[in-house]
Design an enzyme around this catalytic site. Structure first.
Site, PDB file in Angstrom:
ATOM      1  N   ASN A 137      -1.509   7.689  -2.821  1.00 42.36           N
ATOM      2  CA  ASN A 137      -0.314   8.162  -2.112  1.00 42.36           C
ATOM      3  C   ASN A 137       0.593   9.010  -3.001  1.00 42.36           C
ATOM      4  O   ASN A 137       0.580   8.883  -4.229  1.00 42.36           O
ATOM      5  CB  ASN A 137       0.476   6.968  -1.566  1.00 42.36           C
ATOM      6  CG  ASN A 137      -0.209   6.346  -0.366  1.00 42.36           C
ATOM      7  OD1 ASN A 137      -0.665   7.039   0.539  1.00 42.36           O
ATOM      8  ND2 ASN A 137      -0.296   5.024  -0.359  1.00 42.36           N
ATOM      9  N   ASP A 174      -2.425   8.178   6.239  1.00 41.94           N
ATOM     10  CA  ASP A 174      -1.015   8.325   5.907  1.00 41.94           C
ATOM     11  C   ASP A 174      -0.372   9.335   6.852  1.00 41.94           C
ATOM     12  O   ASP A 174      -1.056  10.152   7.482  1.00 41.94           O
ATOM     13  CB  ASP A 174      -0.863   8.784   4.455  1.00 41.94           C
ATOM     14  CG  ASP A 174       0.548   8.583   3.910  1.00 41.94           C
ATOM     15  OD1 ASP A 174       1.337   7.843   4.543  1.00 41.94           O
ATOM     16  OD2 ASP A 174       0.869   9.161   2.854  1.00 41.94           O
ATOM     17  N   GLU A 207       0.801  -1.221   0.000  1.00 37.12           N
ATOM     18  CA  GLU A 207       0.000   0.000   0.000  1.00 37.12           C
ATOM     19  C   GLU A 207       0.833   1.269   0.000  1.00 37.12           C
ATOM     20  O   GLU A 207       0.485   2.247  -0.639  1.00 37.12           O
ATOM     21  CB  GLU A 207      -0.953  -0.003   1.199  1.00 37.12           C
ATOM     22  CG  GLU A 207      -2.182   0.868   1.021  1.00 37.12           C
ATOM     23  CD  GLU A 207      -1.951   2.345   1.257  1.00 37.12           C
ATOM     24  OE1 GLU A 207      -2.713   3.166   0.721  1.00 37.12           O
ATOM     25  OE2 GLU A 207      -1.004   2.694   1.993  1.00 37.12           O
ATOM     26  N   ASP A 208       1.955   1.269   0.715  1.00 36.28           N
ATOM     27  CA  ASP A 208       2.794   2.465   0.723  1.00 36.28           C
ATOM     28  C   ASP A 208       4.262   2.074   0.672  1.00 36.28           C
ATOM     29  O   ASP A 208       4.651   0.987   1.130  1.00 36.28           O
ATOM     30  CB  ASP A 208       2.515   3.313   1.970  1.00 36.28           C
ATOM     31  CG  ASP A 208       2.888   4.778   1.776  1.00 36.28           C
ATOM     32  OD1 ASP A 208       3.267   5.147   0.644  1.00 36.28           O
ATOM     33  OD2 ASP A 208       2.814   5.553   2.743  1.00 36.28           O
ATOM     34  N   ILE A 260       3.128   4.817   5.491  1.00 33.72           N
ATOM     35  CA  ILE A 260       4.403   4.799   6.223  1.00 33.72           C
ATOM     36  C   ILE A 260       5.224   6.037   5.871  1.00 33.72           C
ATOM     37  O   ILE A 260       5.017   6.680   4.839  1.00 33.72           O
ATOM     38  CB  ILE A 260       5.235   3.530   5.920  1.00 33.72           C
ATOM     39  CG1 ILE A 260       5.596   3.457   4.433  1.00 33.72           C
ATOM     40  CG2 ILE A 260       4.494   2.284   6.363  1.00 33.72           C
ATOM     41  CD1 ILE A 260       6.514   2.284   4.089  1.00 33.72           C
TER      42      ILE A 260
END
Length: 354
Positions: free
Chosen positions: A269, A168, A53-54, A116
């Site tokens: 993101n 986030d 995801e990140d 993150i």
């Protein structure tokens, strides 16, 4: 007269519901089609099966990848698997993803990593901030990275009443950060109603041990957040409003709006090229497909790059797009020295050489 009034009220209610549903579909970019844009030197990263995801890349080329997100309104095929943090060394000729060990005492069984961010302290200590959703709550976990052991040492868990539905974070100190709350509610039913009604109750919060405060508000759904290389500006993606907000950061950590860059896709993101300042975006071309996650009609992927975002005419380029045949539900794209990592909400991850 009473029956006529009742029929009129039902008709008005039906019209309002229809209008809200149509607006919701528009915010999701339902049925949007994209032309494929391919890159010649790409491969799926072995070992990452439950999302990426990140991604955050250190200046030395070490890339952290969060995996295993379970999100209330999304259909996730890996519901029972605990979350993981992977590491890739992008200096290697054929980089591989390695799962990082996490220190004892941390509750791995309820680990659901989301956004993150890394921070390098004055003594070169590397801290990793991880948004976590244990038991459908929101916390920010602070870890210290021990490179020699390929391990993360858990430092502390951060909770606060203003950190309600964290998506986030971007670290601005060894224990301070900006965080996006993507919804006012975290309960999945209330969250869906919030999206359906188009409420702009999402916000950005500044956190430090000494002060916690709201610094920006009025978003449909504040999602990815990052900081410019000179650390003067904060960038916030509003996934449902299809835009990026550029905000000036002040000495007291407050933010003021500078400009909005409007796009035609759902921005997840944000990653920043530290050398050029270019903003790299992981995007969802059709959010309806992401919600349903139908294997027969999978969500697509889209990667955009914005050059000169602070200028009057930023340049937006589509670097990669796919209909889901290779990569599904792109959430992030990060670059390092001509190498590109593309992550997803709950699918695979792609490594490309530009």
């Amino acid at each position: 007269m009473g029956k006529l009034l009742a029929v009129a009220l039902v008709g008005i209610a039906a019209a309002l519901v229809a209008e809200r549903l149509l607006a919701f579909r528009n915010r999701l970019n339902a049925s949007r089609e994209i032309a494929p844009v391919t890159l010649p030197n790409c491969r799926l990263i072995k070992g990452i099966e439950a999302g990426s995801e990140d991604i955050d890349i250190l200046p030395n080329g070490l890339a952290f990848i969060s995996s295993g997100l379970k999100y209330p309104v999304l259909k996730n095929p890996e519901l029972d698997k605990p979350g993981e943090i992977f590491l890739m060394d992008l200096n290697e000729d054929n980089p591989k993803a390695v799962e990082l060990r996490i220190s004892r005492g941390f509750d791995l069984a309820s680990f659901v990593p989301h956004g993150i961010s890394t921070y390098i302290d004055k003594d070169d200590t590397v801290y990793l901030f991880v948004v976590n959703h244990p038991h459908q709550k929101s916390t920010v976990e602070l870890f210290k990275f021990v490179e020699d052991d390929n391990a993360l040492v858990h430092v502390k868990t951060i909770r606060h009443d203003l950190l309600t539905s964290v998506n986030d974070v971007v670290a601005v100190g060894p224990d301070s950060f900006y965080a996006t709350n993507d919804h006012y509610f975290f309960d999945h039913i209330l969250m869906f109603l919030e999206m359906l009604l188009g409420l702009t109750w999402s916000n950005v919060v500044y956190y430090s041990p000494k002060e916690v405060k709201e610094v920006a508000s009025g978003f449909y759904s504040a999602n990815g957040i990052n900081i410019s290389p000179d650390r003067k500006y904060i960038y916030v993606a509003d996934i449902f409003d299809h835009n990026i907000h550029v905000m000036e950061k002040h000495a007291n950590w407050s933010l003021t709006h500078v400009k909005t860059v409007q796009l035609d896709t759902m921005v997840d993101n944000l990653s920043i090229d530290p050398h050029t300042g270019d903003v790299w975006l992981g995007c969802h071309p059709d959010g309806m497909k992401l919600l349903y996650n139908d294997p027969e009609n999978p969500p697509g992927s889209e990667v955009l790059r914005i050059q000169n975002i602070l200028s009057e005419e930023p340049v937006v380029t589509c670097v990669y797009s796919d209909n889901g045949s290779v990569l599904q539900g792109t959430s992030v794209a990060s670059v390092y020295e001509g190498k590109l990592l593309i992550g997803t909400v709950f699918h695979r991850a792609l490594y490309c050489e530009l």
